[in-house]
Design a protein around this motif. Sequence first.
Motif, PDB file in Angstrom:
ATOM      1  N   GLU A 207      16.936  31.894  25.592  1.00 54.21           N
ATOM      2  CA  GLU A 207      16.396  32.310  24.297  1.00 54.21           C
ATOM      3  C   GLU A 207      17.375  33.333  23.704  1.00 54.21           C
ATOM      4  O   GLU A 207      17.779  34.280  24.386  1.00 54.21           O
ATOM      5  CB  GLU A 207      15.012  32.943  24.456  1.00 54.21           C
ATOM      6  CG  GLU A 207      14.041  32.183  25.344  1.00 54.21           C
ATOM      7  CD  GLU A 207      13.614  30.845  24.780  1.00 54.21           C
ATOM      8  OE1 GLU A 207      13.731  30.649  23.550  1.00 54.21           O
ATOM      9  OE2 GLU A 207      13.147  29.992  25.565  1.00 54.21           O
ATOM     10  N   MET A 208      17.758  33.151  22.443  1.00 61.20           N
ATOM     11  CA  MET A 208      18.744  34.026  21.818  1.00 61.20           C
ATOM     12  C   MET A 208      18.231  34.562  20.490  1.00 61.20           C
ATOM     13  O   MET A 208      17.582  33.842  19.733  1.00 61.20           O
ATOM     14  CB  MET A 208      20.054  33.273  21.542  1.00 61.20           C
ATOM     15  CG  MET A 208      20.660  32.556  22.706  1.00 61.20           C
ATOM     16  SD  MET A 208      22.198  31.698  22.204  1.00 61.20           S
ATOM     17  CE  MET A 208      22.443  30.590  23.599  1.00 61.20           C
ATOM     18  N   LYS A 216      28.475  40.209   7.876  1.00 58.44           N
ATOM     19  CA  LYS A 216      28.160  38.814   8.193  1.00 58.44           C
ATOM     20  C   LYS A 216      28.191  38.542   9.697  1.00 58.44           C
ATOM     21  O   LYS A 216      27.615  37.562  10.162  1.00 58.44           O
ATOM     22  CB  LYS A 216      29.143  37.891   7.476  1.00 58.44           C
ATOM     23  CG  LYS A 216      29.016  37.921   5.953  1.00 58.44           C
ATOM     24  CD  LYS A 216      29.964  36.921   5.306  1.00 58.44           C
ATOM     25  CE  LYS A 216      29.805  36.925   3.787  1.00 58.44           C
ATOM     26  NZ  LYS A 216      30.731  35.957   3.132  1.00 58.44           N
ATOM     27  N   LYS A 217      28.903  39.371  10.443  1.00 57.80           N
ATOM     28  CA  LYS A 217      28.986  39.194  11.891  1.00 57.80           C
ATOM     29  C   LYS A 217      27.834  39.941  12.569  1.00 57.80           C
ATOM     30  O   LYS A 217      27.467  41.050  12.172  1.00 57.80           O
ATOM     31  CB  LYS A 217      30.312  39.734  12.420  1.00 57.80           C
ATOM     32  CG  LYS A 217      31.495  38.806  12.203  1.00 57.80           C
ATOM     33  CD  LYS A 217      31.486  37.680  13.233  1.00 57.80           C
ATOM     34  CE  LYS A 217      32.785  36.865  13.155  1.00 57.80           C
ATOM     35  NZ  LYS A 217      32.783  35.792  14.179  1.00 57.80           N
ATOM     36  N   PRO A 218      27.258  39.371  13.615  1.00 60.07           N
ATOM     37  CA  PRO A 218      26.177  40.067  14.310  1.00 60.07           C
ATOM     38  C   PRO A 218      26.680  41.312  15.037  1.00 60.07           C
ATOM     39  O   PRO A 218      27.823  41.360  15.500  1.00 60.07           O
ATOM     40  CB  PRO A 218      25.659  39.019  15.303  1.00 60.07           C
ATOM     41  CG  PRO A 218      26.796  38.080  15.507  1.00 60.07           C
ATOM     42  CD  PRO A 218      27.531  38.039  14.199  1.00 60.07           C
ATOM     43  N   THR A 219      25.812  42.302  15.116  1.00 59.92           N
ATOM     44  CA  THR A 219      26.138  43.534  15.839  1.00 59.92           C
ATOM     45  C   THR A 219      25.750  43.451  17.306  1.00 59.92           C
ATOM     46  O   THR A 219      26.183  44.285  18.109  1.00 59.92           O
ATOM     47  CB  THR A 219      25.407  44.724  15.201  1.00 59.92           C
ATOM     48  OG1 THR A 219      23.999  44.454  15.203  1.00 59.92           O
ATOM     49  CG2 THR A 219      25.881  44.949  13.770  1.00 59.92           C
ATOM     50  N   GLY A 220      24.936  42.477  17.641  1.00 62.62           N
ATOM     51  CA  GLY A 220      24.526  42.307  19.021  1.00 62.62           C
ATOM     52  C   GLY A 220      23.590  41.134  19.170  1.00 62.62           C
ATOM     53  O   GLY A 220      23.273  40.440  18.195  1.00 62.62           O
ATOM     54  N   ALA A 221      23.161  40.897  20.390  1.00 63.98           N
ATOM     55  CA  ALA A 221      22.275  39.761  20.657  1.00 63.98           C
ATOM     56  C   ALA A 221      21.292  40.107  21.758  1.00 63.98           C
ATOM     57  O   ALA A 221      21.595  40.885  22.675  1.00 63.98           O
ATOM     58  CB  ALA A 221      23.081  38.524  21.051  1.00 63.98           C
ATOM     59  N   ILE A 222      20.100  39.537  21.654  1.00 68.24           N
ATOM     60  CA  ILE A 222      19.106  39.573  22.728  1.00 68.24           C
ATOM     61  C   ILE A 222      19.204  38.246  23.468  1.00 68.24           C
ATOM     62  O   ILE A 222      19.116  37.181  22.853  1.00 68.24           O
ATOM     63  CB  ILE A 222      17.687  39.749  22.170  1.00 68.24           C
ATOM     64  CG1 ILE A 222      17.597  40.969  21.265  1.00 68.24           C
ATOM     65  CG2 ILE A 222      16.676  39.847  23.307  1.00 68.24           C
ATOM     66  CD1 ILE A 222      16.261  41.089  20.543  1.00 68.24           C
ATOM     67  N   LEU A 223      19.396  38.300  24.784  1.00 61.51           N
ATOM     68  CA  LEU A 223      19.507  37.091  25.598  1.00 61.51           C
ATOM     69  C   LEU A 223      18.449  37.129  26.694  1.00 61.51           C
ATOM     70  O   LEU A 223      18.322  38.114  27.417  1.00 61.51           O
ATOM     71  CB  LEU A 223      20.902  36.982  26.223  1.00 61.51           C
ATOM     72  CG  LEU A 223      22.083  36.976  25.253  1.00 61.51           C
ATOM     73  CD1 LEU A 223      23.392  36.861  26.019  1.00 61.51           C
ATOM     74  CD2 LEU A 223      21.960  35.841  24.238  1.00 61.51           C
ATOM     75  N   ASN A 224      17.687  36.050  26.823  1.00 53.80           N
ATOM     76  CA  ASN A 224      16.547  35.960  27.732  1.00 53.80           C
ATOM     77  C   ASN A 224      16.757  34.796  28.683  1.00 53.80           C
ATOM     78  O   ASN A 224      16.749  33.636  28.270  1.00 53.80           O
ATOM     79  CB  ASN A 224      15.280  35.768  26.887  1.00 53.80           C
ATOM     80  CG  ASN A 224      13.992  35.923  27.666  1.00 53.80           C
ATOM     81  OD1 ASN A 224      12.956  35.430  27.245  1.00 53.80           O
ATOM     82  ND2 ASN A 224      14.004  36.609  28.785  1.00 53.80           N
TER      83      ASN A 224
END
Length: 499
Positions: A207-208, A216-224
């Motif tokens: 899950e992302m 426009k670029k993401p600053t980070g991500a949640i990864l499950n």
Amino acid sequence: MAEKLRFGWNETDITPDGRVSIPGQFYSRISQYVETPLTATALAIESGKEQAILCSVDQTHVNGDVVESVRERLAELLPDFDPAGLMINATHTHTAFEIESTEDGGLDALFTYLGMKEAPVDGKGNLLTDNVVSPRECRKFIVEKLAGCAAEAWKNRSEGSYSTGFGRAAVGMNRRVVYKDGSAKMWGDTSLESFKELEGGNDNGIEMMFIYGGGKKPTGAILNIACPSQVLEQRYFLSSDYWGKVKILLRRYFGEDFKVLTLCSPAGDQCPRDLVRWVEPETPIEDPNVIRDNPPLRDADPSMFDIKGTWTIGRRIASEVIAVYEEDVENKEPVSEAEFIHKRLMLQLPLRRVTEEENKNARLALAEFAASHKGKLLDFHDSAAMHVHAGIAERYDYQKTVSTVPTEVHVMRLGDVAFATDPFELFLDYANIIRARSAARQTFLVQLCCGAIGYLPTEKAEKGGHYSGYVSSGQVGHEGGYMLAEDTLREIDSLFGKE
């Protein structure tokens, strides 16, 4: 009601300065060096009057009393934030450091009932010295670090947005082996003629959620991901295991400031090793549960006991995250306004009980062991052998006055996405129930969050026995597992207006 979203990131190095005791096995380990730094990552979320901070930490676990200490300190640092909205989860790396806790007691039951002392040596037979940062000092250290990390994330919040994604990578696999006589064993040998099946399945989904600031670029991500980060669980160094490699690889693509909030989905019966295509450690280990006598050679993964294995998993996850971002997420319009609701619950789940017969047999086994080891110091083989009996004896005494287990659970809605936490090493079957029936379009589930109450196995695992399935491994049994799943689903449904 949908309102503008505000996000704030922060990452803090939590690597102790000095040698420490490493938890996570039956034998003692003292760190020799740092393979990759240990970190804590916090993401603050705010929308309207609703607020929350998710904090992921490279630890085996963070007990509930430690979480409360962090909340107390956070209240001093952030008067405008309700500390009940702080959620702390562990990645379950077995190469972190021991933290003193008032809740640690179950594993010490062996010494209580035997009236004996454990040998002051590590798993290699080396005498432990005083030249080690104590668990008490580590507690002071981690409380200050986690409170500071969460506070900085809150201070860093600004208007932002998010996009979701989904991918797959081969990471977690079932680690309980069932034999023809109905017995089961964690790390069981599948090459034996008596091997019947693996006890359960696995979940290779990722899950992302990508978080954006003003660009426009993401600053980070949640990864499950449904797998603990314990490739290196028997080693004598500090390491963030495969998650540290994921961060390194993703930062090569997204930039050095890219943050990764690592959420371990329920994975109490999962591991990063293929028990069918068994590959031996490249370097020696002491753990008797995973040592094989002349196992057949397999063309399979590299050793998932060694550093090479962490890079293999790190590459699989990072490559999939990048591919999903390029092929799907990058073309989406991020969500900047969404309904955000956060609920903190305290469930009362039934304590897993033992019978009079089980208690009688356990105390006989302990008495026989004590008589045969009179005047001797215990080693980790003794601890492992007697752990099941000590836990039964302790539970029998405990259940005379206690019938339920207070269980902190958090449920959140962010747009069409749900988050739900639990404090167990929860078996995968319960996560499957929640995800399959969830009213949300995507459901992030987080184990070992806001406490560590042991394994929560399935009924099949309880019948099969062995570590993670027997009473000593946790406080709640399968009846409580189904209650947890149903209560979580009920709360998710209510957040989405479904009765």
